[in-house]
Design a protein around this motif. Structure first.
Motif, PDB file in Angstrom:
ATOM      1  N   GLU A 197      14.859  -4.700  -4.344  1.00 45.34           N
ATOM      2  CA  GLU A 197      13.390  -3.702  -4.696  1.00 45.34           C
ATOM      3  C   GLU A 197      12.099  -4.218  -4.133  1.00 45.34           C
ATOM      4  OE1 GLU A 197      13.700  -6.075  -8.335  1.00 45.34           O
ATOM      5  OE2 GLU A 197      14.959  -5.100  -6.853  1.00 45.34           O
ATOM      6  N   HIS A 198      12.105  -5.454  -3.854  1.00 42.47           N
ATOM      7  CA  HIS A 198      11.053  -5.955  -3.480  1.00 42.47           C
ATOM      8  C   HIS A 198      10.854  -6.197  -1.720  1.00 42.47           C
ATOM      9  CE1 HIS A 198      10.396  -7.849  -7.784  1.00 42.47           C
ATOM     10  NE2 HIS A 198       9.677  -6.685  -7.532  1.00 42.47           N
ATOM     11  N   THR A 199      11.880  -5.889  -1.256  1.00 38.14           N
ATOM     12  CA  THR A 199      11.977  -6.331   0.264  1.00 38.14           C
ATOM     13  C   THR A 199      11.282  -5.106   0.798  1.00 38.14           C
ATOM     14  OG1 THR A 199      14.232  -7.025  -0.110  1.00 38.14           O
ATOM     15  CG2 THR A 199      13.849  -6.065   2.289  1.00 38.14           C
ATOM     16  N   VAL A 200      10.332  -5.782   1.884  1.00 37.64           N
ATOM     17  CA  VAL A 200       9.513  -4.631   2.645  1.00 37.64           C
ATOM     18  C   VAL A 200       9.969  -4.283   4.070  1.00 37.64           C
ATOM     19  CG1 VAL A 200       7.638  -5.058   1.236  1.00 37.64           C
ATOM     20  CG2 VAL A 200       8.064  -6.471   3.041  1.00 37.64           C
ATOM     21  N   ALA A 201      10.901  -5.577   4.524  1.00 38.98           N
ATOM     22  CA  ALA A 201      11.191  -5.208   6.004  1.00 38.98           C
ATOM     23  C   ALA A 201      12.458  -6.164   6.239  1.00 38.98           C
ATOM     24  CB  ALA A 201      10.062  -5.791   6.954  1.00 38.98           C
ATOM     25  N   VAL A 202      13.268  -5.736   7.287  1.00 36.74           N
ATOM     26  CA  VAL A 202      14.260  -6.608   7.841  1.00 36.74           C
ATOM     27  C   VAL A 202      13.688  -6.960   9.146  1.00 36.74           C
ATOM     28  CG1 VAL A 202      16.678  -6.660   8.803  1.00 36.74           C
ATOM     29  CG2 VAL A 202      16.201  -5.833   6.505  1.00 36.74           C
ATOM     30  N   LEU A 203      13.693  -8.311   9.793  1.00 34.11           N
ATOM     31  CA  LEU A 203      13.226  -8.711  10.958  1.00 34.11           C
ATOM     32  C   LEU A 203      14.278  -9.439  11.541  1.00 34.11           C
ATOM     33  CD1 LEU A 203      11.295  -9.462  13.090  1.00 34.11           C
ATOM     34  CD2 LEU A 203      10.708 -11.370  11.967  1.00 34.11           C
ATOM     35  N   LEU A 204      14.811  -8.780  13.055  1.00 30.95           N
ATOM     36  CA  LEU A 204      15.940  -9.213  13.550  1.00 30.95           C
ATOM     37  C   LEU A 204      15.788  -9.093  15.155  1.00 30.95           C
ATOM     38  CD1 LEU A 204      18.892  -7.317  11.930  1.00 30.95           C
ATOM     39  CD2 LEU A 204      18.367  -9.469  11.594  1.00 30.95           C
ATOM     40  N   GLU A 205      16.087  -9.849  15.868  1.00 31.68           N
ATOM     41  CA  GLU A 205      16.496  -9.889  17.201  1.00 31.68           C
ATOM     42  C   GLU A 205      17.756  -9.089  17.510  1.00 31.68           C
ATOM     43  OE1 GLU A 205      15.898 -14.113  19.089  1.00 31.68           O
ATOM     44  OE2 GLU A 205      16.165 -14.375  16.928  1.00 31.68           O
ATOM     45  N   PRO A 206      17.885  -8.024  18.376  1.00 30.58           N
ATOM     46  CA  PRO A 206      18.775  -7.165  18.820  1.00 30.58           C
ATOM     47  C   PRO A 206      19.777  -8.215  19.165  1.00 30.58           C
ATOM     48  CG  PRO A 206      16.804  -6.195  19.295  1.00 30.58           C
ATOM     49  CD  PRO A 206      16.572  -7.449  18.721  1.00 30.58           C
ATOM     50  N   ARG A 249       0.714  -1.152   0.102  1.00 26.45           N
ATOM     51  CA  ARG A 249      -0.114  -0.019  -0.127  1.00 26.45           C
ATOM     52  C   ARG A 249       0.926   1.120  -0.118  1.00 26.45           C
ATOM     53  NH1 ARG A 249      -5.347  -0.845   4.008  1.00 26.45           N
ATOM     54  NH2 ARG A 249      -6.471  -2.461   2.693  1.00 26.45           N
ATOM     55  N   VAL A 250       1.976   1.338   0.643  1.00 25.82           N
ATOM     56  CA  VAL A 250       2.745   2.447   0.637  1.00 25.82           C
ATOM     57  C   VAL A 250       3.994   2.341  -0.167  1.00 25.82           C
ATOM     58  CG1 VAL A 250       4.242   3.906   2.490  1.00 25.82           C
ATOM     59  CG2 VAL A 250       1.972   2.847   3.197  1.00 25.82           C
ATOM     60  N   LYS A 251       4.816   1.334  -0.196  1.00 20.25           N
ATOM     61  CA  LYS A 251       6.324   1.239  -0.730  1.00 20.25           C
ATOM     62  C   LYS A 251       5.644   0.806  -2.419  1.00 20.25           C
ATOM     63  CE  LYS A 251      10.605  -0.759  -0.952  1.00 20.25           C
ATOM     64  NZ  LYS A 251      11.861  -1.554  -0.401  1.00 20.25           N
ATOM     65  N   GLY A 252       4.829   0.363  -2.639  1.00 18.90           N
ATOM     66  CA  GLY A 252       4.355   0.078  -4.049  1.00 18.90           C
ATOM     67  C   GLY A 252       5.079  -1.178  -4.667  1.00 18.90           C
ATOM     68  N   VAL A 253       5.222  -2.094  -3.742  1.00 18.43           N
ATOM     69  CA  VAL A 253       5.584  -3.240  -4.281  1.00 18.43           C
ATOM     70  C   VAL A 253       4.610  -4.170  -4.899  1.00 18.43           C
ATOM     71  CG1 VAL A 253       6.652  -5.717  -3.640  1.00 18.43           C
ATOM     72  CG2 VAL A 253       7.315  -3.607  -2.175  1.00 18.43           C
ATOM     73  N   PRO A 254       5.055  -4.881  -6.175  1.00 21.78           N
ATOM     74  CA  PRO A 254       4.062  -5.675  -6.662  1.00 21.78           C
ATOM     75  C   PRO A 254       3.137  -6.363  -5.803  1.00 21.78           C
ATOM     76  CG  PRO A 254       5.975  -5.129  -7.976  1.00 21.78           C
ATOM     77  CD  PRO A 254       6.219  -4.813  -6.754  1.00 21.78           C
ATOM     78  N   ASP A 255       1.828  -6.756  -6.036  1.00 23.67           N
ATOM     79  CA  ASP A 255       1.131  -7.922  -5.259  1.00 23.67           C
ATOM     80  C   ASP A 255       1.957  -9.253  -5.329  1.00 23.67           C
ATOM     81  OD1 ASP A 255      -1.131  -8.455  -3.646  1.00 23.67           O
ATOM     82  OD2 ASP A 255      -1.684  -9.482  -5.440  1.00 23.67           O
ATOM     83  N   GLY A 256       1.912  -9.939  -4.226  1.00 21.84           N
ATOM     84  CA  GLY A 256       2.477 -11.149  -4.123  1.00 21.84           C
ATOM     85  C   GLY A 256       3.758 -10.818  -4.208  1.00 21.84           C
ATOM     86  N   LYS A 257       4.530 -10.084  -4.237  1.00 14.63           N
ATOM     87  CA  LYS A 257       6.405 -10.025  -4.583  1.00 14.63           C
ATOM     88  C   LYS A 257       6.785  -9.695  -3.223  1.00 14.63           C
ATOM     89  CE  LYS A 257       6.085 -11.134  -8.917  1.00 14.63           C
ATOM     90  NZ  LYS A 257       6.665 -12.516  -9.244  1.00 14.63           N
TER      91      LYS A 257
END
Length: 402
Positions: free
Chosen positions: A185-194, A123-131
């Motif tokens: 370009e398709h990355t929406v997030a990085v998830l990490l434990e500090p 919705r915000v970044k504009g990544v193609p649906d399902g990617k």
């Protein structure tokens, strides 16, 4: 049969064997101490994997729960209740954020963060649906739901649960170059434990979290910090990310947020991120219930004083000094951690982590093993220096016993 034997036998017969608990049956607890059904006392050096940061039976938390029990415990989110807005306001202020999405367990909060990142990406970044793609680290532990174990590298947690959920890329923990190569370009997030807890309290190299923060900001990617175990005072700061002056886009919280009284978790972020939700798109019957909010509000008030963060920093320095002295001998191969949180690698000649945990239990100290050779030490932040030293002395006895 003793009361302990009867209880364990009933549990073994009638409960699924998805845990392998130590053979102790706790009946009561207060502060940093627990008492079993036979009247034996044990020093709690695990604190419910950081769910009990403020100890057992903390009076302020118990009183907050008791007062709320007499008022209202559950409304569902179909209606407003008088503690919800207060809770959301207090938690956003503690985190320096704008919005809260409350859930119950840590795994629920991680699942919520994953859904949030994908929705934000579309919705915000504009990544193609399902990617949409989310980058995670190896040796991670974020829970055990089907989606979460899909990006686990722990075969014990992962095996026999396929087909697995796609959309994740795993890179080595602490390797900034690998992270940079994975983010596209398709990355929406990085998830990490500090700090990776289940992996053995692994602390990333200096500058790693700050580097991830720079990278995610440059690439328009959300940095989601799973502070379920590392957060809320455990490492000597309110959040482990603070040790590198990092503020992520999303905090994922749980465990200690419920004060060891009720399960409370939350995703905390900006309006730009959590504002993507519309009614009906995500929810939880019990998430943000009045009882949970009442207890969590008291947890937040306790954290605002800074007392427990200071205690964790001060006693943690002492803990690591004493543990590091053990690395000079033949029994301990490595010690890691921060604040009142440590992973201690046991030399194979001494025994497995499980065997060392059992020997400590026999001496009145409760810890738990992970990944075979490691024991985790994470006492409640209320522990006294005298009790901490007593527990460490028992560890020295176990490691030096013939």
């Amino acid at each position: 049969m003793t009361a302990t034997e009867r209880t364990i036998a009933a549990a073994e017969k009638h409960s699924a064997h998805n845990y392998h608990p130590l053979p102790v049956v706790v009946a009561t607890a207060q502060g940093a101490w627990m008492t079993d059904v036979e009247g034996r006392r044990y020093l709690d050096m695990l604190a419910g994997y950081s769910a009990l940061n403020f100890g057992h039976g903390h009076r302020r938390l118990i009183n907050a729960a008791k007062e709320q029990l007499d008022r209202v415990t559950l409304t569902s989110r179909a209606f407003h209740h008088d503690r919800f807005g207060e809770f959301c306001t207090a938690l956003t202020e503690l985190c320096g954020m704008e919005m809260v999405l409350p859930m119950n367990t840590g795994a629920e909060a991680v699942e919520t963060a994953l859904k949030t990142a994908r929705k934000w990406g579309y919705r915000v970044k504009g990544v193609p649906d399902g990617k949409a793609k989310i980058v995670v680290a190896d040796n991670n532990f974020h829970g055990r739901t089907t989606t979460i174990i899909s990006f686990s590298t722990d075969e014990e947690a992962r095996a026999d649960y396929g087909p697995y959920t796609p959309g994740f890329e795993i890179v080595p923990y602490g390797d900034l170059a690998a992270m940079e190569a994975a983010v596209d370009e398709h990355t929406v997030a990085v998830l990490l434990e500090p700090i990776q807890g289940e992996a053995g309290v692994l602390v990333p190299p200096p500058g790693y979290l700050a580097g991830v923060r720079r990278l995610t900001r440059e690439r328009n990617v959300l940095f989601m910090a799973d502070e379920i175990q590392s957060g809320l005072g455990r490492t000597g700061r309110t959040f482990a990310c603070e040790h590198e002056d990092v503020v992520p886009d999303v905090y994922i919280l749980g465990k200690a947020l419920g004060g060891g009284v009720v399960p409370v978790s939350a995703v905390v972020s900006s309006r730009d991120v959590l504002g993507v939700y519309r009614p009906g798109e995500h929810g939880s019957t019990f998430g943000g219930n009045p009882l949970a909010c009442a207890v969590a509000l008291e947890v937040i008030a306790i954290l605002r004083s800074g007392e427990y963060q200071e205690r964790a920093a001060r006693l943690g320095e002492h803990l690591h000094h004493e543990l590091n002295l053990l690395t000079g001998g033949p029994a301990v191969t490595a010690v890691r951690g921060r604040g009142l949180w440590a992973g201690v690698d046991i030399a194979p000649e001494i025994g497995t982590g499980r065997e060392v945990s059992e020997r400590l239990m026999a001496r009145g100290v409760l810890v738990k093993d992970t990944h075979g050779a490691t024991i985790r030490i994470a006492p409640p932040l209320v522990i006294s220096k005298e009790d901490l030293d007593w527990g460490l002395e028992r560890l020295r006895e176990v490691l030096t016993a013939g």
